[in-house]
Design a protein around this motif. Structure first.
Motif, PDB file in Angstrom:
ATOM      1  N   TRP A   1      24.774  49.323  45.089  1.00 30.80           N
ATOM      2  CA  TRP A   1      25.852  49.703  44.172  1.00 30.80           C
ATOM      3  C   TRP A   1      25.700  48.829  42.927  1.00 30.80           C
ATOM      4  O   TRP A   1      25.824  47.614  42.984  1.00 30.80           O
ATOM      5  CB  TRP A   1      27.213  49.498  44.834  1.00 30.80           C
ATOM      6  CG  TRP A   1      27.541  50.567  45.825  1.00 30.80           C
ATOM      7  CD1 TRP A   1      26.750  51.032  46.825  1.00 30.80           C
ATOM      8  CD2 TRP A   1      28.765  51.308  45.903  1.00 30.80           C
ATOM      9  NE1 TRP A   1      27.401  52.010  47.529  1.00 30.80           N
ATOM     10  CE2 TRP A   1      28.629  52.210  46.991  1.00 30.80           C
ATOM     11  CE3 TRP A   1      29.946  51.297  45.170  1.00 30.80           C
ATOM     12  CZ2 TRP A   1      29.644  53.092  47.358  1.00 30.80           C
ATOM     13  CZ3 TRP A   1      30.954  52.173  45.523  1.00 30.80           C
ATOM     14  CH2 TRP A   1      30.808  53.067  46.611  1.00 30.80           C
ATOM     15  N   ARG A   2      25.430  49.480  41.811  1.00 24.37           N
ATOM     16  CA  ARG A   2      25.012  48.741  40.618  1.00 24.37           C
ATOM     17  C   ARG A   2      26.096  47.842  40.047  1.00 24.37           C
ATOM     18  O   ARG A   2      25.796  46.820  39.433  1.00 24.37           O
ATOM     19  CB  ARG A   2      24.514  49.736  39.566  1.00 24.37           C
ATOM     20  CG  ARG A   2      23.240  50.453  39.991  1.00 24.37           C
ATOM     21  CD  ARG A   2      22.700  51.334  38.897  1.00 24.37           C
ATOM     22  NE  ARG A   2      21.446  51.978  39.299  1.00 24.37           N
ATOM     23  CZ  ARG A   2      20.751  52.792  38.519  1.00 24.37           C
ATOM     24  NH1 ARG A   2      21.188  53.064  37.293  1.00 24.37           N
ATOM     25  NH2 ARG A   2      19.641  53.329  38.959  1.00 24.37           N
ATOM     26  N   ARG A   3      27.363  48.200  40.217  1.00 26.08           N
ATOM     27  CA  ARG A   3      28.432  47.337  39.708  1.00 26.08           C
ATOM     28  C   ARG A   3      28.732  46.192  40.665  1.00 26.08           C
ATOM     29  O   ARG A   3      29.618  45.372  40.401  1.00 26.08           O
ATOM     30  CB  ARG A   3      29.693  48.155  39.420  1.00 26.08           C
ATOM     31  CG  ARG A   3      29.548  49.102  38.243  1.00 26.08           C
ATOM     32  CD  ARG A   3      30.867  49.775  37.915  1.00 26.08           C
ATOM     33  NE  ARG A   3      31.804  48.866  37.280  1.00 26.08           N
ATOM     34  CZ  ARG A   3      31.954  48.740  35.970  1.00 26.08           C
ATOM     35  NH1 ARG A   3      31.219  49.478  35.142  1.00 26.08           N
ATOM     36  NH2 ARG A   3      32.838  47.918  35.461  1.00 26.08           N
ATOM     37  N   VAL A   4      28.002  46.115  41.763  1.00 27.20           N
ATOM     38  CA  VAL A   4      28.036  44.953  42.652  1.00 27.20           C
ATOM     39  C   VAL A   4      26.837  44.058  42.360  1.00 27.20           C
ATOM     40  O   VAL A   4      26.983  42.848  42.208  1.00 27.20           O
ATOM     41  CB  VAL A   4      28.042  45.387  44.135  1.00 27.20           C
ATOM     42  CG1 VAL A   4      27.917  44.171  45.051  1.00 27.20           C
ATOM     43  CG2 VAL A   4      29.313  46.157  44.464  1.00 27.20           C
ATOM     44  N   ALA A   5      25.650  44.650  42.264  1.00 27.16           N
ATOM     45  CA  ALA A   5      24.445  43.871  41.985  1.00 27.16           C
ATOM     46  C   ALA A   5      24.543  43.165  40.634  1.00 27.16           C
ATOM     47  O   ALA A   5      24.055  42.041  40.465  1.00 27.16           O
ATOM     48  CB  ALA A   5      23.223  44.783  42.005  1.00 27.16           C
ATOM     49  N   THR A   6      25.178  43.816  39.656  1.00 28.70           N
ATOM     50  CA  THR A   6      25.411  43.215  38.340  1.00 28.70           C
ATOM     51  C   THR A   6      26.900  43.210  38.071  1.00 28.70           C
ATOM     52  O   THR A   6      27.540  44.262  38.103  1.00 28.70           O
ATOM     53  CB  THR A   6      24.680  43.998  37.227  1.00 28.70           C
ATOM     54  OG1 THR A   6      23.286  44.041  37.515  1.00 28.70           O
ATOM     55  CG2 THR A   6      24.900  43.342  35.880  1.00 28.70           C
ATOM     56  N   ARG A   7      27.439  42.048  37.825  1.00 29.80           N
ATOM     57  CA  ARG A   7      28.883  41.925  37.593  1.00 29.80           C
ATOM     58  C   ARG A   7      29.213  42.206  36.132  1.00 29.80           C
ATOM     59  O   ARG A   7      28.803  41.471  35.244  1.00 29.80           O
ATOM     60  CB  ARG A   7      29.355  40.521  37.982  1.00 29.80           C
ATOM     61  CG  ARG A   7      30.819  40.289  37.668  1.00 29.80           C
ATOM     62  CD  ARG A   7      31.286  38.911  38.083  1.00 29.80           C
ATOM     63  NE  ARG A   7      32.625  38.651  37.598  1.00 29.80           N
ATOM     64  CZ  ARG A   7      33.308  37.525  37.816  1.00 29.80           C
ATOM     65  NH1 ARG A   7      32.758  36.556  38.536  1.00 29.80           N
ATOM     66  NH2 ARG A   7      34.518  37.363  37.328  1.00 29.80           N
ATOM     67  N   TYR A   8      29.979  43.267  35.895  1.00 31.69           N
ATOM     68  CA  TYR A   8      30.443  43.609  34.556  1.00 31.69           C
ATOM     69  C   TYR A   8      31.907  43.222  34.338  1.00 31.69           C
ATOM     70  O   TYR A   8      32.361  43.163  33.195  1.00 31.69           O
ATOM     71  CB  TYR A   8      30.296  45.114  34.313  1.00 31.69           C
ATOM     72  CG  TYR A   8      28.878  45.607  34.346  1.00 31.69           C
ATOM     73  CD1 TYR A   8      28.033  45.471  33.241  1.00 31.69           C
ATOM     74  CD2 TYR A   8      28.347  46.207  35.486  1.00 31.69           C
ATOM     75  CE1 TYR A   8      26.725  45.928  33.274  1.00 31.69           C
ATOM     76  CE2 TYR A   8      27.040  46.665  35.530  1.00 31.69           C
ATOM     77  CZ  TYR A   8      26.243  46.522  34.420  1.00 31.69           C
ATOM     78  OH  TYR A   8      24.942  46.966  34.454  1.00 31.69           O
ATOM     79  N   ASP A   9      32.650  42.984  35.418  1.00 31.83           N
ATOM     80  CA  ASP A   9      34.091  42.727  35.339  1.00 31.83           C
ATOM     81  C   ASP A   9      34.360  41.252  35.075  1.00 31.83           C
ATOM     82  O   ASP A   9      33.846  40.379  35.795  1.00 31.83           O
ATOM     83  CB  ASP A   9      34.780  43.157  36.633  1.00 31.83           C
ATOM     84  CG  ASP A   9      34.589  44.626  36.934  1.00 31.83           C
ATOM     85  OD1 ASP A   9      35.142  45.448  36.192  1.00 31.83           O
ATOM     86  OD2 ASP A   9      33.873  44.947  37.902  1.00 31.83           O
TER      87      ASP A   9
END
Length: 252
Positions: A224-232
């Motif tokens: 899950w890309r928004r887990v592997a890279t944190r945008y939040d």
């Protein structure tokens, strides 16, 4: 689009008990909005890039932010985990999650815990600490800044360990206080000793080989890309993204 993600009726039936009550005006279709939220998190898209089939991107983001602040997604995972009790073995480990510049920019608000982002050799990172069961399914999650020791995560997760017989961990958790804490709970530690120890520590090598299941679990979460890279920027919102991924992959 044929590759869109949609929650099934059975999955919605399992999640609905954890939805907050709607006050006043009825909420927009829960299935459509939640499916859109999961699609965005899985594919690492901006909210404005959400496919039109999921409706307004503002509705998706507002629901995501509001429910994240209330801890709804974490409650979903905790509730589903409680339905599957582990009786024999759990595993503990930690992994680094890359922080995007949008997550680490600007200063954190005063009086808070901070962004939980730290500088390591690999750059700006957040560290995810996790407990999983014998099948490699996540039970407890905890996030810290990237440079924080594994011992901090172990201390935070130790109190919530289930009543099991064994705990598997690597040398990052090799400490006398941790072994004693496990012993007080009646849990046997399967953790290799550090090479610096004068007296070698005996452990079950055959049982220890099963620890690869928690590594596989981390790998699947990072799909899950928004887990592997944190945008939040908000660590609570980021933890919600991890809990949501774990819920969809392992508990639905």
């Amino acid at each position: 689009m044929s590759d869109l993600f949609w929650l099934s009726d059975a999955q919605m039936a399992r999640l609905e008990p954890y939805f907050p009550k709607s006050h006043g005006k009825p909420r927009v279709d829960d299935r459509r909005v939640l499916s859109g939220i999961m699609f965005i998190n899985r594919n690492g898209l901006r909210w404005r890039d959400a496919p039109r089939e999921y409706g307004s991107h503002k509705t998706l983001y507002n629901r995501w932010k509001r429910w994240s602040d209330k801890g709804i997604f974490e409650k979903m995972m905790a509730g589903l985990v409680a339905e599957h009790g582990e009786k024999k073995t759990v595993m503990i480990d930690a992994t680094y999650l890359k922080a995007h510049r949008t997550a680490s920019s600007l200063g954190a608000k005063k009086g808070g815990r901070g962004r939980l982002i730290g500088r390591t050799k690999g750059g700006m990172n957040t560290k995810l600490h996790a407990i999983c069961d014998s099948q490699g399914r996540p039970l407890k999650l905890f996030v810290t800044a990237g440079q924080v020791s594994d011992y901090i995560g172990a201390r935070a997760l130790c109190e919530s360990l289930p009543d099991v017989d064994w705990l598997l961990g690597d040398r990052g958790y090799e400490a006398d206080w941790f072994r004693e804490a496990l012993q007080d709970k009646g849990i046997r530690a399967c953790i290799p000793g550090r090479k610096q120890r004068k007296t070698p520590v005996k452990y079950d090598k055959r049982r220890y080989k099963r620890r690869n299941r928690i590594e596989i679990m981390f790998g699947r979460l990072k799909d899950w890309r928004r887990v592997a890279t944190r945008y939040d920027r908000c660590p609570k919102v980021f933890l919600s993204a991890i809990a949501l991924a774990a819920t969809v992959i392992y508990w639905l």
